[in-house]
Design a protein around this motif. Structure first.
Motif, PDB file in Angstrom:
ATOM      1  N   THR A 171       1.466 -16.220  -2.355  1.00  0.00           N
ATOM      2  CA  THR A 171       1.430 -14.965  -1.591  1.00  0.00           C
ATOM      3  C   THR A 171       0.273 -14.967  -0.600  1.00  0.00           C
ATOM      4  O   THR A 171       0.423 -14.532   0.553  1.00  0.00           O
ATOM      5  CB  THR A 171       1.308 -13.768  -2.550  1.00  0.00           C
ATOM      6  OG1 THR A 171       2.397 -13.797  -3.487  1.00  0.00           O
ATOM      7  CG2 THR A 171       1.355 -12.459  -1.779  1.00  0.00           C
ATOM      8  N   ILE A 172      -0.888 -15.452  -1.024  1.00  0.00           N
ATOM      9  CA  ILE A 172      -2.045 -15.533  -0.119  1.00  0.00           C
ATOM     10  C   ILE A 172      -1.748 -16.491   1.025  1.00  0.00           C
ATOM     11  O   ILE A 172      -2.029 -16.198   2.202  1.00  0.00           O
ATOM     12  CB  ILE A 172      -3.295 -15.975  -0.900  1.00  0.00           C
ATOM     13  CG1 ILE A 172      -3.698 -14.898  -1.913  1.00  0.00           C
ATOM     14  CG2 ILE A 172      -4.449 -16.265   0.063  1.00  0.00           C
ATOM     15  CD1 ILE A 172      -4.797 -15.321  -2.868  1.00  0.00           C
ATOM     16  N   ALA A 227       0.701 -14.852   3.433  1.00  0.00           N
ATOM     17  CA  ALA A 227       0.041 -13.850   4.274  1.00  0.00           C
ATOM     18  C   ALA A 227      -0.777 -14.521   5.371  1.00  0.00           C
ATOM     19  O   ALA A 227      -0.766 -14.091   6.539  1.00  0.00           O
ATOM     20  CB  ALA A 227      -0.851 -12.960   3.408  1.00  0.00           C
ATOM     21  N   THR A 228      -1.475 -15.598   5.015  1.00  0.00           N
ATOM     22  CA  THR A 228      -2.241 -16.354   6.013  1.00  0.00           C
ATOM     23  C   THR A 228      -1.322 -16.948   7.070  1.00  0.00           C
ATOM     24  O   THR A 228      -1.638 -16.931   8.268  1.00  0.00           O
ATOM     25  CB  THR A 228      -3.036 -17.478   5.321  1.00  0.00           C
ATOM     26  OG1 THR A 228      -3.886 -16.910   4.315  1.00  0.00           O
ATOM     27  CG2 THR A 228      -3.888 -18.228   6.328  1.00  0.00           C
ATOM     28  N   LEU A 270       1.600 -15.776   8.016  1.00  0.00           N
ATOM     29  CA  LEU A 270       2.110 -14.698   8.867  1.00  0.00           C
ATOM     30  C   LEU A 270       1.092 -14.307   9.937  1.00  0.00           C
ATOM     31  O   LEU A 270       1.455 -14.085  11.104  1.00  0.00           O
ATOM     32  CB  LEU A 270       2.468 -13.480   8.009  1.00  0.00           C
ATOM     33  CG  LEU A 270       3.722 -13.604   7.138  1.00  0.00           C
ATOM     34  CD1 LEU A 270       3.833 -12.419   6.193  1.00  0.00           C
ATOM     35  CD2 LEU A 270       4.982 -13.705   8.009  1.00  0.00           C
ATOM     36  N   VAL A 271      -0.177 -14.221   9.545  1.00  0.00           N
ATOM     37  CA  VAL A 271      -1.226 -13.895  10.520  1.00  0.00           C
ATOM     38  C   VAL A 271      -1.325 -14.996  11.569  1.00  0.00           C
ATOM     39  O   VAL A 271      -1.424 -14.736  12.781  1.00  0.00           O
ATOM     40  CB  VAL A 271      -2.574 -13.700   9.801  1.00  0.00           C
ATOM     41  CG1 VAL A 271      -3.704 -13.542  10.817  1.00  0.00           C
ATOM     42  CG2 VAL A 271      -2.523 -12.487   8.877  1.00  0.00           C
ATOM     43  N   ARG A 331       1.655 -14.802  13.912  1.00  0.00           N
ATOM     44  CA  ARG A 331       1.533 -13.642  14.794  1.00  0.00           C
ATOM     45  C   ARG A 331       0.610 -13.965  15.974  1.00  0.00           C
ATOM     46  O   ARG A 331       0.905 -13.630  17.130  1.00  0.00           O
ATOM     47  CB  ARG A 331       0.999 -12.452  14.002  1.00  0.00           C
ATOM     48  CG  ARG A 331       0.722 -11.188  14.807  1.00  0.00           C
ATOM     49  CD  ARG A 331       1.988 -10.540  15.279  1.00  0.00           C
ATOM     50  NE  ARG A 331       1.716  -9.289  15.993  1.00  0.00           N
ATOM     51  CZ  ARG A 331       2.624  -8.605  16.654  1.00  0.00           C
ATOM     52  NH1 ARG A 331       3.876  -9.040  16.702  1.00  0.00           N
ATOM     53  NH2 ARG A 331       2.311  -7.500  17.276  1.00  0.00           N
ATOM     54  N   ALA A 345       6.171 -18.883   5.329  1.00  0.00           N
ATOM     55  CA  ALA A 345       6.432 -17.448   5.468  1.00  0.00           C
ATOM     56  C   ALA A 345       7.886 -17.111   5.160  1.00  0.00           C
ATOM     57  O   ALA A 345       8.177 -16.078   4.541  1.00  0.00           O
ATOM     58  CB  ALA A 345       6.075 -16.995   6.885  1.00  0.00           C
ATOM     59  N   LEU A 348       9.233 -16.133   1.601  1.00  0.00           N
ATOM     60  CA  LEU A 348       8.973 -14.811   1.017  1.00  0.00           C
ATOM     61  C   LEU A 348      10.257 -14.145   0.544  1.00  0.00           C
ATOM     62  O   LEU A 348      10.258 -13.423  -0.464  1.00  0.00           O
ATOM     63  CB  LEU A 348       8.279 -13.910   2.043  1.00  0.00           C
ATOM     64  CG  LEU A 348       6.784 -14.127   2.244  1.00  0.00           C
ATOM     65  CD1 LEU A 348       6.313 -13.430   3.505  1.00  0.00           C
ATOM     66  CD2 LEU A 348       6.005 -13.635   1.029  1.00  0.00           C
TER      67      LEU A 348
END
Length: 412
Positions: free
Chosen positions: A338-339, A342-343, A345-346, A349, A370, A373
């Motif tokens: 999950t971490i 999230a990294t 996805l950032v 982006r 990603a 998920l």
């Protein structure tokens, strides 16, 4: 001296052109095709066969970045940990060792195949990888269109909502996710908007929440605010005509709701609590979910409604399976993933917004992480699926990219 194209290896070029288009299409669609044709009971067999093909292709083309050499060590450690955990879990619950060993063999194939696939992808030039992604998106778009029109589908029976070669729209959504994210991040604004609007429209017509979530993740990663407004203007008329009650039932997780999709999701979380209570947080062991009788309230309601169990082996979503079988170890792996997601996805982006220059290989790898998920938290197919194989591949690719950067720096 001519400058080397971005995305190519700084070591040695591959002696022959790797057939990456056919290989990636095989990864994405062959496991589902076997399952659709009832030649396999899940996507595991197809995924294992694709892994074997990747190993064979890698041995023929012999790419210069050799992370296959590390695969043996990783496989040995993985097998040792799983066997040790099974031995401890056997103290608390019966173990189906035949099922565990059979799946362990498939896992070894997938680890070796993913390392081979990572080696092959690392030799592909930037433009070629982008072309492959667009080809895959074209295939997904055609599949979605045919599904909406009801053409080339099996009507009735087990596949009343099939989207060939997927037995249901949810399978389309979770397989599409990593490729859609990568294609959107690496495309211009107009193409991004076309991809997302198209699949949003397909999701509404096919009435599938998983496919909608896939599009929402891609939107969150790629789309600027002004494009979101354009997207809403295009989609609101379709949403107004849609059966909103269908989607609201799937988002109602109360005890009174009798929607099977919602019940399967609730059942997955109840599996975790049940497994932890029975094994004191150690878990059932690798591939043991579903081999022992469950007394979950959601599962009992599902059985009362349709007369048989649903998703008892895959848990409904992979986080449920991972934590139910792995206990504290599975929970730790889930949190780490999950971490990392999230990294990723950032990172994606920032790349999509033009705030960071990134190697295409790193972008592809982050997209695979990603995109998983969906399988981890929404709708799973077990450990062995196209998205699962791409996740393993992305882990190798990240290591490949780091090693290549270090060697290029040393050479400079």
């Amino acid at each position: 001296m001519k400058s080397q194209p971005a995305g190519e290896s700084c070591l040695h070029p591959a002696p022959r052109t790797v057939p990456i288009r056919g290989l990636l299409l095989l990864v994405l669609f062959f496991p589902a095709l076997l399952f659709y044709g009832k030649l396999a009971s899940s996507t595991a067999l197809g995924t294992a066969l694709v892994a074997c093909v990747a190993i064979v292709v890698c041995s023929i083309f012999d790419p210069p970045i050799r992370f296959r050499a590390q695969a043996g060590k990783v496989i040995a450690i993985t097998v040792a940990v799983i066997l040790a955990h099974l031995a401890v879990a056997a103290v608390f619950t019966p173990i189906d060792f035949g099922r565990a060993f059979g799946s362990l063999f498939i896992l070894c194939l997938c680890l070796a195949g993913s390392a081979a696939l990572a080696d092959l992808l690392a030799t592909v030039a930037k433009d070629d990888l982008l072309k492959v992604a667009r080809l895959c998106m074209g295939a997904f778009w055609l599949i979605g269109l045919l599904g909406c029109l009801g053409w080339a589908q099996i009507a009735g029976g087990d596949y009343s909502k099939s989207v060939f070669p997927f037995t249901e729209p949810s399978q389309l959504g979770i397989t599409l996710a990593p490729i859609l994210i990568f294609a959107c991040v690496t495309s211009a604004g107009t193409r991004r908007l076309f991809y997302i609007c198209s699949f949003f429209a397909f999701a509404v017509v096919l009435q599938n929440v998983t496919l909608i979530v896939t599009c929402l993740i891609a939107t969150a990663v790629c789309i600027r605010l002004r494009y979101v407004l354009v997207l809403l203007a295009l989609l609101i008329p379709m949403l107004l005509k849609a059966d909103l009650g269908y989607y609201l039932d799937r988002l109602d997780f109360s005890d009174q709701n009798q929607n099977l999709s919602a019940l399967v999701f609730v059942q997955g979380w109840q599996f975790i609590g049940e497994a932890w209570a029975r094994t004191h947080g150690l878990g059932y062991g690798f591939q043991q979910l579903g081999t022992t009788e469950s007394n979950s309230a959601a599962g009992q309601l599902i059985y009362a409604l349709i007369g048989f169990d649903l998703n008892v082996f895959d848990g409904g979503f992979n986080f449920s399976k991972l934590v139910s079988e792995g206990g504290l170890l599975g929970l730790l792996l889930g949190v780490i993933y999950t971490i990392k997601a999230a990294t990723a996805l950032v990172f994606l982006r920032r790349v999509a917004r033009g705030r960071r220059d990134a190697d295409v290989l790193a972008t592809f790898s982050a997209s695979m992480i990603a995109g998983y998920l969906l399988e981890m938290f929404i709708r799973g197919q077990g450990y062995f699926s196209p998205a699962g194989l791409l996740l393993m591949t992305s882990i190798w690719m990240r290591q490949s990219a780091k090693a290549q950067t270090l060697r290029c720096s040393d050479a400079a």
